[in-house]
Design a protein around this motif. Structure first.
Motif, PDB file in Angstrom:
ATOM      1  N   ARG A 180      26.438  28.396  56.903  1.00  0.00           N
ATOM      2  CA  ARG A 180      25.343  27.873  56.095  1.00  0.00           C
ATOM      3  C   ARG A 180      25.756  27.572  54.669  1.00  0.00           C
ATOM      4  O   ARG A 180      25.337  26.583  54.083  1.00  0.00           O
ATOM      5  N   ASP A 187      27.321  33.236  60.289  1.00  0.00           N
ATOM      6  CA  ASP A 187      26.148  32.470  59.869  1.00  0.00           C
ATOM      7  C   ASP A 187      26.209  32.156  58.369  1.00  0.00           C
ATOM      8  O   ASP A 187      25.972  31.027  57.949  1.00  0.00           O
ATOM      9  N   ARG A 214      28.153  38.248  63.577  1.00  0.00           N
ATOM     10  CA  ARG A 214      27.215  37.114  63.658  1.00  0.00           C
ATOM     11  C   ARG A 214      26.695  36.755  62.269  1.00  0.00           C
ATOM     12  O   ARG A 214      26.592  35.585  61.909  1.00  0.00           O
ATOM     13  N   PRO A 234      26.700  42.634  65.450  1.00  0.00           N
ATOM     14  CA  PRO A 234      25.718  41.910  64.632  1.00  0.00           C
ATOM     15  C   PRO A 234      26.301  41.478  63.284  1.00  0.00           C
ATOM     16  O   PRO A 234      25.934  40.439  62.756  1.00  0.00           O
ATOM     17  N   GLY A 282      14.730  42.067  66.947  1.00  0.00           N
ATOM     18  CA  GLY A 282      15.386  42.101  65.650  1.00  0.00           C
ATOM     19  C   GLY A 282      16.812  41.589  65.785  1.00  0.00           C
ATOM     20  O   GLY A 282      17.277  40.789  64.996  1.00  0.00           O
ATOM     21  N   GLU A 283      17.504  42.047  66.810  1.00  0.00           N
ATOM     22  CA  GLU A 283      18.844  41.552  67.087  1.00  0.00           C
ATOM     23  C   GLU A 283      19.104  41.669  68.575  1.00  0.00           C
ATOM     24  O   GLU A 283      18.437  42.400  69.303  1.00  0.00           O
ATOM     25  N   ARG A 284      20.102  40.936  69.023  1.00  0.00           N
ATOM     26  CA  ARG A 284      20.395  40.797  70.432  1.00  0.00           C
ATOM     27  C   ARG A 284      20.543  42.126  71.169  1.00  0.00           C
ATOM     28  O   ARG A 284      20.127  42.277  72.309  1.00  0.00           O
ATOM     29  N   GLU A 285      21.127  43.102  70.486  1.00  0.00           N
ATOM     30  CA  GLU A 285      21.402  44.382  71.131  1.00  0.00           C
ATOM     31  C   GLU A 285      20.138  45.096  71.597  1.00  0.00           C
ATOM     32  O   GLU A 285      20.182  45.978  72.438  1.00  0.00           O
ATOM     33  N   GLU A 286      18.990  44.703  71.043  1.00  0.00           N
ATOM     34  CA  GLU A 286      17.735  45.371  71.415  1.00  0.00           C
ATOM     35  C   GLU A 286      17.154  44.844  72.724  1.00  0.00           C
ATOM     36  O   GLU A 286      16.218  45.426  73.273  1.00  0.00           O
ATOM     37  N   GLU A 296       9.051  41.970  68.930  1.00  0.00           N
ATOM     38  CA  GLU A 296       9.957  41.155  68.140  1.00  0.00           C
ATOM     39  C   GLU A 296      11.395  41.598  68.393  1.00  0.00           C
ATOM     40  O   GLU A 296      11.707  42.777  68.332  1.00  0.00           O
ATOM     41  N   LYS A 330      18.944  34.317  65.092  1.00  0.00           N
ATOM     42  CA  LYS A 330      18.827  33.231  64.128  1.00  0.00           C
ATOM     43  C   LYS A 330      20.153  32.839  63.499  1.00  0.00           C
ATOM     44  O   LYS A 330      20.184  32.270  62.422  1.00  0.00           O
ATOM     45  N   ARG A 342      28.264  48.802  62.989  1.00  0.00           N
ATOM     46  CA  ARG A 342      28.092  47.948  64.156  1.00  0.00           C
ATOM     47  C   ARG A 342      28.619  46.544  63.863  1.00  0.00           C
ATOM     48  O   ARG A 342      28.011  45.769  63.139  1.00  0.00           O
ATOM     49  N   LYS A 354      13.601  46.512  60.263  1.00  0.00           N
ATOM     50  CA  LYS A 354      13.830  47.179  61.550  1.00  0.00           C
ATOM     51  C   LYS A 354      13.432  48.645  61.466  1.00  0.00           C
ATOM     52  O   LYS A 354      12.926  49.219  62.399  1.00  0.00           O
ATOM     53  N   ARG A 407       9.314  48.633  61.179  1.00  0.00           N
ATOM     54  CA  ARG A 407       8.383  47.681  61.772  1.00  0.00           C
ATOM     55  C   ARG A 407       7.410  48.313  62.759  1.00  0.00           C
ATOM     56  O   ARG A 407       6.365  47.738  63.045  1.00  0.00           O
TER      57      ARG A 407
END
Lengths: 246, 434
Positions: free
Chosen positions: A51, A47, A43, A40, B23-27, B21, B63, A37, A187, A190
């Motif tokens: 940073r 990041d 991103r 994400p 976890g990432e935007r896609e959720e 929560e 984030k 994927r 993930k 959780r």
């Protein structure tokens, strides 16, 4: 900071991998981040770059597409000094998979996918006579349990594979680190009701991994007490164990 | 999903809520389909019930820093990134958020939602002045780009919209160049309210001004300290940020009460030198003095506290502040050090709080009779043509709130037309019918 020091993280969208990526970027590593994927992943790469000023590159990688692994690894320039296998597939939560297709996928990703890419990596590292391989296995591979034995056995196979690989690469000076995390808040887990005092944050696991890497360790249980927990669980006689609900 | 007892920064009210929560935007699309009515939660720094609902959506996973242009200072980042992180990463490179509130532990999303203001409002306005674009997720419409040019109505509703116009995913913010990580601070002791307001006028040209007012002092009413700050030119940029120390537990009763407040205020104003004093202080210390203590709100004990912040037009300033101080004194309740600031002109956002005038923020430990006092204060503020800050509120009546916000009807209409009122609600939005 060495400008050309790269590590490859496979399955970089997983929470432990991400935590490790942040830690390594902080320590001056550049990173190849690979996963299926890309959104994400991009991103994450941005990041890390903003940073820590490192090079962080997002790359498409599908553990199941064995045929692509060769060209994927060939495409990495410069070659990574170390490779982390962090991809994995848990399957349905708290119960064995319903059908074989699901079981097959678990074994294919966790075991065959890892073997496929690591055989290619090993050959390269062997030639270069330096580097490391980190494999994220699981304490679930230490003993089969009714609730997740397909996943567990795929990880057991992976751990055994890493054992053999370690012996093979030892003489080339390459470290192979098997990581067996306990319950980690990710993930993947959780929504599970995990025992509260036994759960760990991915950041803690990442720290343990990096320390074990620096210390030249072979097998890491993280947090450390899982070595004793699993030691006790492994010591139970099968006649008793099969009667337990664990 | 986890069920948990949760409260805003004031620890009043406390409710049981289902916590989800991201976890990432896609959720997000699936999550919003799943919940019936909820509100996003960033770092939980709004004081009252702005971020409380039966279902709460933590924006933890949003984030990432996404892009930064070192030529213009334009930063694009996800909504869950905190000002603290922005400072950590970009201050060493000579950039700072253009507007900061009293804590750096707020998220970008929260800063937009509350359209926060800082000690430089009289020069630079609110946070939204520096926001170029917002990426918004609206359950019925998907992802929308929102700016002054694109979907402007939604932009003016989202800045100051308390998270009620959809989930903020990304914010593009123009950072401001700073010469160092230090502030040249002048502190001036002032013996009463009138002197304080005069001093604000006198020092209008200063970039940052704020006053701490001791409302418990009565003779004269409201002595205080005016702090004036400018970015220090000849000082280092690199600085180690402090790690907050935690107030480790909630004391069984509030340690902030009329006695401790009196003693603290007396000490605080006593130690202030009568002569103007010049110091070189780290940015962090100037802007975020309370961040030194994580969980400082615990000092107020299990019942928590309410912050009460209002603004009144300039010409009403002295009258309103005097009335307020007198009412507080009459009630026998007390507020710890109050923060007084000067606001510049208001902006075009539907629900942004600041308008030209004086704003005062008071902290009251929760006690019996507090609401009666606050109801009385509400009336004084309304008479003066003032209004109230949603990010601090836990108890305003809809009829009182409405009077201060002429664009409220447009905000409501917009929410209805996008179907937002069905999915996104906080306890506050329901109480005030936002």
């Amino acid at each position: 900071m060495k400008k050309d020091k790269f590590a490859l993280i496979l399955g970089a969208n997983s929470d432990i991998a991400r935590a490790l990526a942040y830690l390594m970027a902080q320590k001056g590593w550049n990173l190849y981040l690979a996963s299926r994927r890309l959104d994400p992943l991009n991103r994450l790469a941005q990041d890390l770059h903003l940073r820590y000023g490192c090079i962080a590159q997002a790359l498409y990688f599908d553990a199941l597409d064995y045929k692509s692994h060769g060209s994927f690894y060939k495409g990495l320039q410069p070659k990574p000094e170390g490779v982390v296998v962090a991809f994995g597939y848990l399957g349905p939560l708290k119960k064995p998979p319903k059908d074989f297709a699901e079981a097959e996928k678990i074994v294919q990703i966790n075991f065959l996918g890892a073997v496929s890419i690591l055989e290619i990596v090993a050959k390269d590292l062997e030639k270069r006579k330096k580097g490391f391989i980190i494999g994220l296995s699981s304490v679930a591979g230490d003993r089969g349990r009714a609730s997740n034995y397909i996943y567990g056995s795929s990880k057991a196979a992976f751990s055994t594979y890493l054992q053999g690989l370690r012996q093979r690469l030892f003489k080339s000076g390459i470290q192979v680190l098997t990581v067996k995390p306990g319950f980690v808040v990710t993930k993947m887990t959780r929504d599970l009701d995990l025992p509260k005092h036994l759960v760990t944050q991915p950041e803690k696991v990442a720290q343990d991994i990096y320390r074990a890497l620096k210390a030249g360790k072979d097998v890491l249980y993280t947090p450390f007490y899982w070595r004793f927990i699993m030691g006790a669980i492994k010591a139970l006689p099968e006649g008793l164990f099969k009667r337990l609900k664990l | 999903m986890k069920e948990k007892e949760i409260a805003g920064w004031g620890r009043y009210p406390k409710i049981k809520a289902k916590i989800y929560e991201i976890g990432e935007r896609e959720e997000i699309p699936a999550l919003l389909k799943h919940i019936s009515q909820g509100i996003p939660w960033g770092l939980g720094r709004s004081y009252g019930d702005s971020a409380l609902a039966q279902e709460i959506i933590l924006t933890k996973g949003l984030k990432h820093f996404l892009a930064f242009d070192p030529q213009t200072g334009l930063l694009r980042a996800e909504a869950g990134v905190s000002l603290r992180e922005i400072i950590q990463v970009f201050l060493p490179q000579g950039w700072f958020p253009p507007v900061v509130p009293g804590t750096q532990f707020v998220t970008l999303g929260g800063a937009v939602a509350a359209d926060i203001h800082g000690k430089n409002h009289h020069h630079h306005g609110c946070f939204s002045e520096f926001v170029e674009e917002i990426l918004l997720f609206i359950p019925e419409n998907g992802i929308l780009r929102v700016s002054r040019q694109e979907n402007p109505e939604l932009f003016y509703a989202t800045c100051g919209g308390m998270g009620l116009t959809g989930l903020i995913l990304e914010v593009s913010l123009r950072l401001t160049r700073v010469p160092s990580a230090f502030i040249r601070q002048t502190s001036i002791f002032l013996a009463g309210l009138e002197e304080i307001l005069t001093a604000f006028e006198e020092h209008q040209q200063a970039l940052y001004t704020v006053a701490w007012v001791d409302c418990s002092s009565t003779n004269p009413l409201g002595r205080g300290i005016l702090l004036i700050g400018e970015h220090a030119q000849e000082a280092p940029l690199k600085i180690r940020l402090q790690k907050p120390r935690a107030v480790p537990f909630v004391p069984p009763v509030s340690l902030v009460n009329s006695w401790s407040i009196r003693i603290f205020n007396w000490l605080y104003t006593k130690q202030a030198s009568r002569k103007p004093r010049l110091d070189l202080v780290p940015l962090e210390k100037f802007f975020f003095p309370l961040d030194k203590w994580a969980h400082w709100h615990r000092l107020y004990g299990p019942r928590g506290f309410l912050q009460y912040q209002f603004v009144v037009p300039k010409d009403q300033g002295l009258y309103a502040l005097r009335e307020i101080a007198q009412q507080i004194k009459k009630s026998g309740l007390s507020s710890s050090l109050a923060v007084l600031k000067l606001f510049g002109p208001e902006n075009k956002n539907f629900l942004s709080f600041p308008m030209e005038g004086y704003t005062l923020a008071l902290d009251f430990p929760y006690t019996e009779g507090l609401f009666r006092l606050l109801d009385r204060l509400d009336q004084i503020i309304l008479e003066c043509g003032g209004r109230f800050y949603l990010a601090k509120d836990a108890r305003l009546k809809a009829s009182v709130f409405e009077k201060g916000y002429p664009y409220l009807e447009r905000f409501r209409k917009l929410r209805k037309s996008l179907g937002l009122d069905k999915k996104i609600q906080s306890l506050q939005s329901r109480r005030l019918a936002l």
